[in-house]
Scaffold this active site. Structure first.
Site, PDB file in Angstrom:
ATOM      1  N   LYS A  44       0.805  -1.226   0.000  1.00 14.27           N
ATOM      2  CA  LYS A  44       0.000   0.000   0.000  1.00 14.27           C
ATOM      3  C   LYS A  44       0.838   1.276   0.000  1.00 14.27           C
ATOM      4  O   LYS A  44       0.304   2.358  -0.212  1.00 14.27           O
ATOM      5  CB  LYS A  44      -0.945  -0.002   1.197  1.00 14.27           C
ATOM      6  CG  LYS A  44      -1.993  -1.087   1.118  1.00 14.27           C
ATOM      7  CD  LYS A  44      -2.922  -0.898  -0.068  1.00 14.27           C
ATOM      8  CE  LYS A  44      -4.098  -1.836   0.028  1.00 14.27           C
ATOM      9  NZ  LYS A  44      -5.110  -1.552  -0.978  1.00 14.27           N
ATOM     10  N   SER A 264      -2.610 -12.441   4.659  1.00 15.96           N
ATOM     11  CA  SER A 264      -3.169 -12.358   3.303  1.00 15.96           C
ATOM     12  C   SER A 264      -2.201 -12.996   2.303  1.00 15.96           C
ATOM     13  O   SER A 264      -2.626 -13.559   1.294  1.00 15.96           O
ATOM     14  CB  SER A 264      -3.477 -10.908   2.921  1.00 15.96           C
ATOM     15  OG  SER A 264      -2.298 -10.159   2.748  1.00 15.96           O
TER      16      SER A 264
END
Lengths: 321, 93
Positions: A44, A264
């Site tokens: 991110k 994840s």
């Protein structure tokens, strides 16, 4: 180059590692791009930097001008990355965060001075998005960059992550990544298919719709605008759910080959293995996956150390992804 | 052929509270049509007026989204598990 002028210069150009030891088939290579190497610790960073610099270029944000406030919904990594960039640029950041994320995510937000606004954990990311939208409407002077709808999100991946992958693994046949805002899949997927139209793009998602019990009806559903804007349904070739137990098992398997990555990343590796199993024995394939972040932020969940079934039970209450 | 259909919490008021339902059929379309006929309240939650899948409903066969497997024509086989899940803002964000 080993000397850098700014932490922001460290964003991107992450390494790709051969993780074929986890491949179920000898004819299928699995490559993993380690996004935890970004300075705020996740993929991110690319998105946050792109959102901020685009807003600065179009005048929505003015570097150095005091009193500028941003609002953003995030289950963690985008908020953390934005907090770092905002701290460096002098902007005040408010992050709408579901109350049931791991403690390390909250602490990292605080490290970089972000203000946390809690949304009900039972509503998951959906609730955080709705709350941020309402707050942005009520406070028109706050800048709402809205990662789920901002073209600067997939653009970051189209201009950096995608080209890096194609340069490092030009033989790529499959790209497997997580579906959250869909920014990674849309940006990288579009770039890769332009270079090599036969590349298959697989989306991996947690069973979020099962975990959100604050949902009153299907009409409360949500599809990220950037998924629709980029014809996501056409761009993707497959979309697969990976459940918490499998995600945790593969997160542990990755640690057996030395990779300490977030949960994840385990989910995405589980998806890559499912993808590998669909490839015929006589066909050589190169799957590229993304490890979104490292494991540090999830230590408090006991993901590697506690009894697997206990951690899976806890996963139903805490947002891990 | 018996297929297990997992019903999400948000649709259970229309299935009398049942979390799983058995259905028969050889395609997703047949399975969902049977579900809608047995539980009429579910119909508007499954389909749009033109008969396509509701946009906020994801349907999976053994955790594989059927929109990428042929949609309502996606085949199902004995023992498969069909999961219905509402589309929500998910993880990784």
């Amino acid at each position: 180059m080993t000397r850098y002028g700014s932490v922001l210069d460290l964003i991107g150009n992450t390494p790709v590692i051969d993780t074929s030891a986890l491949s179920p088939k000898p004819n299928v290579k699995i490559w993993t791009k380690l996004e935890g190497r970004n300075p705020a610790g996740s993929v991110k960073d690319r998105v946050a930097y792109s959102l901020i610099t685009t807003a600065e270029a179009d005048g929505r944000l003015i570097p150095g001008k005091p009193g500028q406030t941003l609002i953003e919904p995030s289950s963690g990594n985008t908020g953390i990355a934005l907090a770092m960039v905002c701290r460096m640029r002098g902007y005040h950041l408010k992050v709408v965060l579901p109350s049931n994320v791991s403690i390390e995510r909250r602490q990292l937000l605080e490290v970089w001075g972000a203000e946390i606004i809690e949304s009900p954990g039972s509503e998951g990311s959906n609730g955080a998005v709705r709350r941020a939208q309402q707050l942005a409407k009520d406070n028109p002077d706050w800048v709402f960059l809205y990662q789920y709808a901002n073209p600067a999100n997939p653009l970051a991946h189209y201009t950096t992550t995608g080209p890096e992958i194609f340069k490092d693994v030009p033989e790529i046949t499959h790209f497997v990544a997580g579906l959250g805002t869909s920014g990674t899949l849309m940006g990288v997927g579009k770039y890769l298919k332009e270079q090599s139209p036969d590349v298959q793009v697989w989306a991996i998602e947690p069973p979020s719709g099962e975990m959100v019990d604050g949902l009153r009806s299907l009409e409360d559903g949500y599809i990220p605008p950037i998924f629709t804007d980029n014809n996501g349904a056409e761009l993707l070739d497959r979309k697969v759910v990976v459940r918490p137990k499998e995600s945790l098992e593969w997160t542990r398997r990755m640690s057996e080959i030395g990779l300490f990555v977030g949960i994840s990343s385990g989910a995405i590796m589980a998806g890559a293995v499912k993808c590998a199993l669909t490839i015929p024995d006589d066909q050589e394939a190169h799957i590229v996956t993304i490890a979104c972040d490292d494991g540090w932020k999830y230590l408090s969940t006991g993901a590697w150390t506690d009894d697997l079934d206990e951690v899976v039970e806890r996963a139903k209450r805490i947002i891990y992804f | 052929m018996s297929i297990t259909v997992r019903i999400p919490t948000v649709l259970r008021s229309a299935t009398g509270g049942a979390a799983t339902i058995s259905a028969t059929g050889s395609t997703i379309g047949e399975i969902l049509a049977q579900l809608a006929s047995d539980h009429p309240g579910v119909q508007p939650q499954l389909f749009n007026e033109d008969g396509t899948l509701h946009k906020f409903l994801n349907v999976y066969v053994n955790d594989d989204d059927v929109r990428y497997l042929g949609g309502l024509q996606a085949p199902v086989a004995d023992g498969d598990e069909v999961t219905l899940l509402p589309a929500v803002a998910g993880g990784f964000a």
